[in-house]
Design an enzyme around this catalytic site. Structure first.
Site, PDB file in Angstrom:
ATOM      1  N   SER A 132     -21.841  22.619   6.388  1.00  0.00           N
ATOM      2  CA  SER A 132     -20.400  22.094   6.374  1.00  0.00           C
ATOM      3  C   SER A 132     -20.057  21.882   4.888  1.00  0.00           C
ATOM      4  CB  SER A 132     -20.122  21.233   7.228  1.00  0.00           C
ATOM      5  OG  SER A 132     -18.796  20.598   7.142  1.00  0.00           O
ATOM      6  N   TYR A 145     -21.542  11.895   9.602  1.00  0.00           N
ATOM      7  CA  TYR A 145     -21.527  13.452   9.545  1.00  0.00           C
ATOM      8  C   TYR A 145     -21.665  13.868   8.098  1.00  0.00           C
ATOM      9  CZ  TYR A 145     -20.239  18.198  10.501  1.00  0.00           C
ATOM     10  OH  TYR A 145     -20.217  19.631  10.870  1.00  0.00           O
TER      11      TYR A 145
END
Length: 246
Positions: A132, A145
């Site tokens: 990501s 995250y």
């Protein structure tokens, strides 16, 4: 005798994983799909002519049972992952942070370790990890995250170093905003919050990322695509998005 290469895709019951399984099947791979939601997994496998096997990358016994059924692996797509919440560090739900670490980091490490002997034995193995942009740029609300994806990226990049001289390529694909179930999971099923993430802009689709996976997987054996960042035109970084007024 079937001479097609075997691709293993984790988190393949929906989103990028499901789309990648289909794209790889179209590219000529025999695909093994792993995920926890077995009913949905079987549907995706039927659509691409693949094999569905239950898999929870956070569970050692599940990974062992999954790998036991696989006799060969030429490509591993580490897609299983997820984000849970947008807690600040001061208000961190550490159980949620632990879940993110378990699935994104230890899950990736666990399945990669288990399949690495088969990848090396294939003579032309490849590991593709779906990361990501959260692994590259920190953002407000992303502490847990960000930490997990930075760690997953570190594993992938170090693996590339460790396998130098071995017949295994390693790639990290870092997407920006992709409209899948990702935000719905992050917001615990709150559809309004999930939809608001993509309001006024055009995000990537799961198929956009899957096309990238298939392209990487079909490069010649001497070509290693180390890292790719893929973002929609409307985005240039976490939280930096053009949104129309319509």
């Amino acid at each position: 005798m079937d001479t097609r290469k075997i691709a293993v895709v984790t988190g393949a019951s929906s989103g990028i994983g499901a789309a990648s399984a289909k794209a790889l099947a179209a590219a000529g791979f025999d695909v093994v799909l792993g995920a926890r939601r077995t009913e949905r997994l079987s549907e995706v496998a039927a659509e691409c002519g693949g094999t569905a096997l239950p898999l929870d990358v956070t569970d050692e016994a599940s990974v062992a049972a999954f790998v036991f059924e696989i006799g060969r692996c030429d490509l591993l797509v580490n897609n299983a992952g997820g984000a849970f919440g947008l807690d600040t560090s001061a208000e961190a739900d550490l159980d949620a942070w632990q879940r993110m670490y378990d699935v994104n980091v230890l899950g990736t490490a666990r399945i990669t370790k288990a399949l690495l002997p088969l990848l090396v034995a294939s003579g032309d193995g490849q590991v593709v990890t779906i990361g990501s942009i959260a692994a590259r740029v920190p953002y407000q609300g992303g502490a847990g995250y960000n930490a997990a994806k930075h760690a997953e990226a570190a594993i992938t990049r170090v693996l590339r170093i460790e396998l130098l001289g071995q017949p295994v390529r390693v790639c990290e694909i870092d997407p920006g905003m992709v409209e899948t179930e990702f935000s719905l999971v992050r917001f615990e099923g709150d559809r309004a919050k999930a939809d608001a993430v993509y309001a006024g802009m055009t995000p990537l689709t799961a198929e956009d990322v899957a096309e990238t996976v298939a392209w990487v997987a079909t490069r010649p054996p001497h070509v290693n695509i180390d890292q790719i960042t893929v973002m929609p035109r409307d985005q240039i970084g976490p939280g930096i998005v053009h949104r129309s007024a319509d």
